[in-house]
Motif scaffolding. Sequence first.
Motif, mmCIF file in Angstrom:
data_model
loop_
_atom_site.group_PDB
_atom_site.id
_atom_site.type_symbol
_atom_site.label_atom_id
_atom_site.label_comp_id
_atom_site.label_asym_id
_atom_site.label_seq_id
_atom_site.Cartn_x
_atom_site.Cartn_y
_atom_site.Cartn_z
ATOM 1 N N ILE A 149 0.908 -1.031 0.109
ATOM 2 C CA ILE A 149 -0.198 0.010 0.009
ATOM 3 C C ILE A 149 0.971 1.309 -0.069
ATOM 4 N N PRO A 150 0.783 2.055 -1.142
ATOM 5 C CA PRO A 150 1.327 3.272 -1.043
ATOM 6 C C PRO A 150 1.073 3.966 0.316
ATOM 7 N N PHE A 151 2.108 4.505 1.211
ATOM 8 C CA PHE A 151 1.736 5.154 2.414
ATOM 9 C C PHE A 151 2.285 6.223 2.828
ATOM 10 N N THR A 152 1.394 7.017 3.485
ATOM 11 C CA THR A 152 2.086 8.338 4.245
ATOM 12 C C THR A 152 1.937 8.156 6.025
ATOM 13 N N THR A 153 2.950 8.544 6.306
ATOM 14 C CA THR A 153 3.229 8.564 7.729
ATOM 15 C C THR A 153 3.756 9.970 8.253
ATOM 16 N N GLY A 154 3.815 10.145 9.431
ATOM 17 C CA GLY A 154 4.428 11.392 10.157
ATOM 18 C C GLY A 154 4.567 11.456 11.413
ATOM 19 N N MET A 155 5.146 12.759 11.765
ATOM 20 C CA MET A 155 5.469 12.922 13.178
ATOM 21 C C MET A 155 4.639 14.284 13.573
ATOM 22 N N LEU A 156 4.206 14.128 14.815
ATOM 23 C CA LEU A 156 3.598 15.275 15.549
ATOM 24 C C LEU A 156 4.563 15.732 16.472
ATOM 25 N N LEU A 157 5.063 17.030 16.156
ATOM 26 C CA LEU A 157 6.224 17.602 17.020
ATOM 27 C C LEU A 157 5.759 18.538 17.971
ATOM 28 N N GLY A 158 6.589 18.578 19.035
ATOM 29 C CA GLY A 158 6.325 19.410 20.373
ATOM 30 C C GLY A 158 5.132 18.918 21.102
ATOM 31 N N ILE A 159 5.122 17.538 21.365
ATOM 32 C CA ILE A 159 4.111 16.853 22.331
ATOM 33 C C ILE A 159 4.542 16.533 23.620
ATOM 34 N N GLY A 160 6.007 16.799 23.711
ATOM 35 C CA GLY A 160 6.463 16.415 24.842
ATOM 36 C C GLY A 160 7.800 15.263 24.600
ATOM 37 N N GLU A 161 8.392 15.311 23.417
ATOM 38 C CA GLU A 161 9.258 14.468 22.805
ATOM 39 C C GLU A 161 10.636 15.328 22.881
ATOM 40 N N THR A 162 11.674 14.645 22.897
ATOM 41 C CA THR A 162 12.871 15.069 23.035
ATOM 42 C C THR A 162 13.631 15.074 21.661
#
Length: 338
Positions: free
Chosen positions: A157-170
């Motif tokens: 399946i051609p796929f898109t993913t991603g990151m949500l930035l600034g939710i408490g990660e380093t």
Amino acid sequence: MAFLDRTVTYSPAYTIVPTYECFNRCSYCNFRTDPGKSPWLSLVDAEIQLKALKPAGVIEVLVLSGEVHPQSPQRKIWFQRIYDLCELALSLGFLPHTNAGPLSQTEMAQLRTVNVSMGLMLEQVTPKLLQSVHRHAPSKLPELRLQQLIWAGELQIPFTTGMLLGIGETVAERQETLTAIARIHQRFGHIQEVILQPYSPGKHEVWASSPFKSEDLVDTITLARQVLPTDITLQVPPNLIRDDGYLIACLEAGVRDLGGIGPRDEVNPNYPHPIDSELAATLKAAGWDLIPRLPVYPQYDEWLPSHLQTAVEKFRKSFARMNGLVHPGKRFLLPADP
């Protein structure tokens, strides 16, 4: 028209929402409603919405849904509604892309027959967020979402993913998430693009933290371009970057796509999408060309079932007729009307 290194793409898109109801309660969410608190979109109403789009040049129909619990008696009805909406979009001449949270492998295999691509935000793989922003979000288990990426690869399946930035990660945890995406893509080669989405406060969330800094976004793009394979396109949402200078800096750092642009950002409703012609003018002044694309990149066309290949080929041939030239392997082949 030659392919230019200073080219950035976007997808002329429209989002339909089967339901805003969601059993997760992410503390930063501006999208969800409680189960039983909002009506589900009917096929009749969806058809009215979609038929009105034909003159607008929309190609991608993003089916974006709140999540129904896997053990809920409503799950089968919910999944069938998503499937039927995709079929409807195809019948009306659009190309569907579904993002509806974690699905079973069987559900993914079924939706593969009515979607030219699919997606799921990985967000972050660090489990510590399960003690904060994801405390009441069972489907945000990192291993559950990583499994989704693996199944998408196994199913081609051609796929898109991603990151949500600034939710408490380093910063180190961002690199860990990027590395996890890279490893899965190296196995299957199916990830078209990775979205780098800066946290942006909205009116309906309960968290209300500070927005992710634009300078940190540029640094994260630089990191992502170092970690991810070069055949994965980096995407940022331009409506969440309030300063044109920073948007250009994102492009200079390695971003080459601006995602789906349509009438409304359902995930971030307080941040309207820019008008594509105005965005194009802004980018042109900085030496960049904004070009529309399909929701499936050409290198993945052969993965699609034959009837979807036929639908996609109509768009590519029409675009070629309009421009007098085909760009094999490039991602921005889009006609105005098939």
